[in-house]
Design an enzyme around this catalytic site. Structure first.
Site, PDB file in Angstrom:
ATOM      1  N   GLU A 348       0.826  -1.221   0.000  1.00 23.14           N
ATOM      2  CA  GLU A 348       0.000   0.000   0.000  1.00 23.14           C
ATOM      3  C   GLU A 348       0.854   1.262   0.000  1.00 23.14           C
ATOM      4  O   GLU A 348       0.655   2.194   0.773  1.00 23.14           O
ATOM      5  CB  GLU A 348      -0.986  -0.046   1.182  1.00 23.14           C
ATOM      6  CG  GLU A 348      -1.924  -1.237   1.061  1.00 23.14           C
ATOM      7  CD  GLU A 348      -2.868  -1.435   2.233  1.00 23.14           C
ATOM      8  OE1 GLU A 348      -2.739  -0.705   3.235  1.00 23.14           O
ATOM      9  OE2 GLU A 348      -3.722  -2.331   2.163  1.00 23.14           O
ATOM     10  N   GLU A 455      -6.420  -9.819  -3.642  1.00 24.66           N
ATOM     11  CA  GLU A 455      -7.144 -10.009  -2.371  1.00 24.66           C
ATOM     12  C   GLU A 455      -8.650  -9.832  -2.575  1.00 24.66           C
ATOM     13  O   GLU A 455      -9.324  -9.168  -1.798  1.00 24.66           O
ATOM     14  CB  GLU A 455      -6.651  -9.009  -1.312  1.00 24.66           C
ATOM     15  CG  GLU A 455      -5.156  -9.032  -1.049  1.00 24.66           C
ATOM     16  CD  GLU A 455      -4.732  -8.010  -0.001  1.00 24.66           C
ATOM     17  OE1 GLU A 455      -5.610  -7.469   0.723  1.00 24.66           O
ATOM     18  OE2 GLU A 455      -3.520  -7.754   0.115  1.00 24.66           O
TER      19      GLU A 455
END
Length: 578
Positions: A348, A455
């Site tokens: 991220e 994900e």
């Protein structure tokens, strides 16, 4: 750079269908191609502009109106090309606009070419709905002196008149636009496009000819194909409950050959107390995966969100943090070198910047370079959220993602590194915006890098299973997507919000969707019958197959193995029964 996604034979996959949308009848082709180049002259409007009035400004600025304050006018290039200009702007949304009728459930793909009058600035396409709600449909970094493509879209969850307009935060610059398009697709048409793309980029046609020993065609012979190993990685997250539950082990191994440990390899799991590393759970999970032939993605090395770092990390001085991060990288990468197929290096890295804030702007550079030096043969991922699932998040947009990719590639010490794009795909409540998702994938494909959804899950809601299927089919059908991992599983293992099976391992509706897709995408078995010439034509997904041929005149079946990939050519496979 203009790139056609892998599997294309030209700059776009041409899939013809008849569109009857209430706006007229058009012969369509969906363009999976995109460009991030800034070019001298804008390319023609896709789909003739779709439902946009005067998309190429051949009729001056007829059909366009001022949105907000400021003015609009016609611009003409040195080559005589006409475009529209928003000038004398005071607010970000001061631009040009049209009012359009959107219909619930219809997917609208947007494209257009943009410039600004000086420098560069982000230009976004916006849809103003009832109550002045603004929905962002995509963005582009527009520059002065050349045209850049903005590609985006909106999936309408309402039927209403909306205003399409454009935003540039810097109100001192003019917004220029040319060849604007908004093309509608019904759900049925969208599914047809998906199916045609899957047929083109994921499958090959295989012909069998079944005869007896004398060469006589065997009419009615049955050819049964069953997928032994599929080439496309479609997997699921796994957690530590798998170590103590035989049911979980059987459930997982019967479906998936690729996984990501949801938490067990992360820093906060392996070094809760500084200096006391414990990889025992991750080691045991990796051993189980190896025994079952399941490949593992390494997730993750460092996480730029301080909320998900070990607590003791936050008390360190910059010098001690630097040492701790270097030690963590050496520890986990050296331990699992050659045993994982990928590394999520700086997780991220668009949304958060803990390490950059504390160690300087080269923190990510050093993380990628260090990982590459330790394990040069493994793919390195930039793993992010909201790049495909939410158009309103400008931080994680495709434009920002591509910019970060360029930064990573310019880092010292990464020449030759195999970089890949990781898109988490956490879809919130509501219908997924597949039009935006597809356009985002088109843009990311211009990097030439493999794209994985890493994900995938969909928040709990009445249509959860339906929306999960939409997202998975959209990803699988896109030519640039190289793999999919879901973060979901059985409720017994704690997957309560993204359950595929209940506490007793009975399928949930989402589990039914996943099992159906696994079967549809090649596991089979698939049964086909030979015609009067003894010929069977079957379209098979790329992978390895066990093939069984039977005929009532012969007691023993004929068995063979077959490998089908994108280079497979349609040569007849002769099968002689005896």
């Amino acid at each position: 750079m203009k790139v056609c996604a892998e599997g294309c034979n030209s700059l776009f996959i041409t899939i013809f269908l008849l569109l009857i949308s209430g706006y007229g009848v058009h012969s369509l082709s969906y363009h999976y191609s995109a460009t991030t180049d800034c070019i001298a002259e804008a390319e023609r409007a896709e789909y003739g502009g779709g439902i946009i009035v005067n998309p190429g400004f051949d009729e001056n600025i007829e059909g366009w109106r001022v949105s907000g304050k400021g003015s609009i006018k016609e611009g003409i290039s040195n080559e005589g090309n006409r475009f529209i200009v928003a000038h004398n702007r005071e607010q970000p949304l001061d631009s040009f606009s049209q009012k359009l009728q959107l219909r619930k459930g219809v997917l609208y793909t947007f494209s257009g070419w943009f410039q600004v009058s000086e420098g560069s600035d982000t230009v976004s396409v916006m849809f103003r709905a009832k109550g002045n709600e603004l929905i962002r449909g995509g963005e582009v970094m527009a520059k002065h002196g050349c045209w850049t493509l903005l590609k985006g879209g909106i999936t309408a969850n309402f039927s209403s008149t909306v205003e399409i307009l454009f935003e540039s935060k810097n109100s001192s610059v003019e917004i220029w636009a040319d060849n604007i398009s908004l093309q509608p697709f019904t759900k049925k048409q969208w599914r047809s496009l998906q199916d045609a793309s899957i047929e083109k980029v994921r499958m090959k046609k295989v012909r069998f000819q079944v005869t007896d020993e004398n060469g006589t065609a065997l009419n009615g012979a049955k050819v049964i194909t069953k997928g032994a190993k599929l080439n496309f990685p479609f997997g699921c997250g796994m957690n530590h409950f798998i170590l103590t539950s035989k049911d979980y082990q059987n459930w997982f191994a019967s479906r998936f050959k690729i996984t990501t440990f949801t938490n067990e390899m992360k820093w906060y799991s392996t070094e809760r107390i500084q200096g006391q590393e414990d990889y025992s759970i991750a080691d045991a999970m990796l051993t189980f995966a190896k025994e079952k032939g399941i490949s593992v993605r390494g997730h993750n090395i460092l996480w730029d969100d301080e909320k998900y770092l070990p607590q003791w990390i936050k008390t360190l001085s910059p010098e001690d943090l630097k040492k701790a991060a270097a030690k963590r990288t050496r520890s986990v990468v050296s331990r699992y070198k050659g045993q994982v197929i990928a590394w999520d290096v700086m997780n991220e890295n668009l949304h958060f910047h803990f390490f950059e804030d504390n160690l300087g702007q080269n923190a990510s550079a050093k993380a990628y370079a260090a990982t590459f030096a330790l394990d040069p043969g493994t793919q390195m991922f930039l793993n992010e959220f909201n790049t495909i699932e939410y158009s309103g998040d400008k931080i994680g947009s495709p434009v920002k993602y591509i910019q970060k990719v360029k930064e990573i590639r310019s880092f010292p010490g990464v020449a030759g590194m195999s970089l890949a794009i990781g898109l988490q795909g956490h879809f919130a409540v509501g219908q997924p915006n597949l039009a935006y998702m597809r356009s985002s994938l088109d843009l990311l494909a211009t990097t030439g890098l493999p794209i994985w959804l890493t994900e995938v899950n969909v928040d709990p809601q009445p249509s959860q299973a339906e929306y999960l299927e939409q997202v998975l089919r959209e990803a699988y059908s896109h030519p640039a997507v190289a793999g999919i991992i879901m973060f979901a599983g059985p409720a017994q293992a704690g997957f309560m919000q993204s359950s595929l099976a209940d506490e007793n391992f009975r399928n949930t509706p989402s589990g039914d969707v996943v099992d159906k897709l696994i079967k549809d995408w090649g596991t089979g078995p698939n049964v086909a019958t030979a015609d009067g010439r003894g010929i069977v034509d079957i379209s098979l997904h790329h992978g390895d197959y066990d093939v069984t041929v039977i005929h009532p005149l012969f007691h023993s079946p004929r068995k063979l193995n077959l490998s089908v990939n994108r280079d497979f050519s349609l040569e007849t496979i002769d099968v002689k029964m005896h």
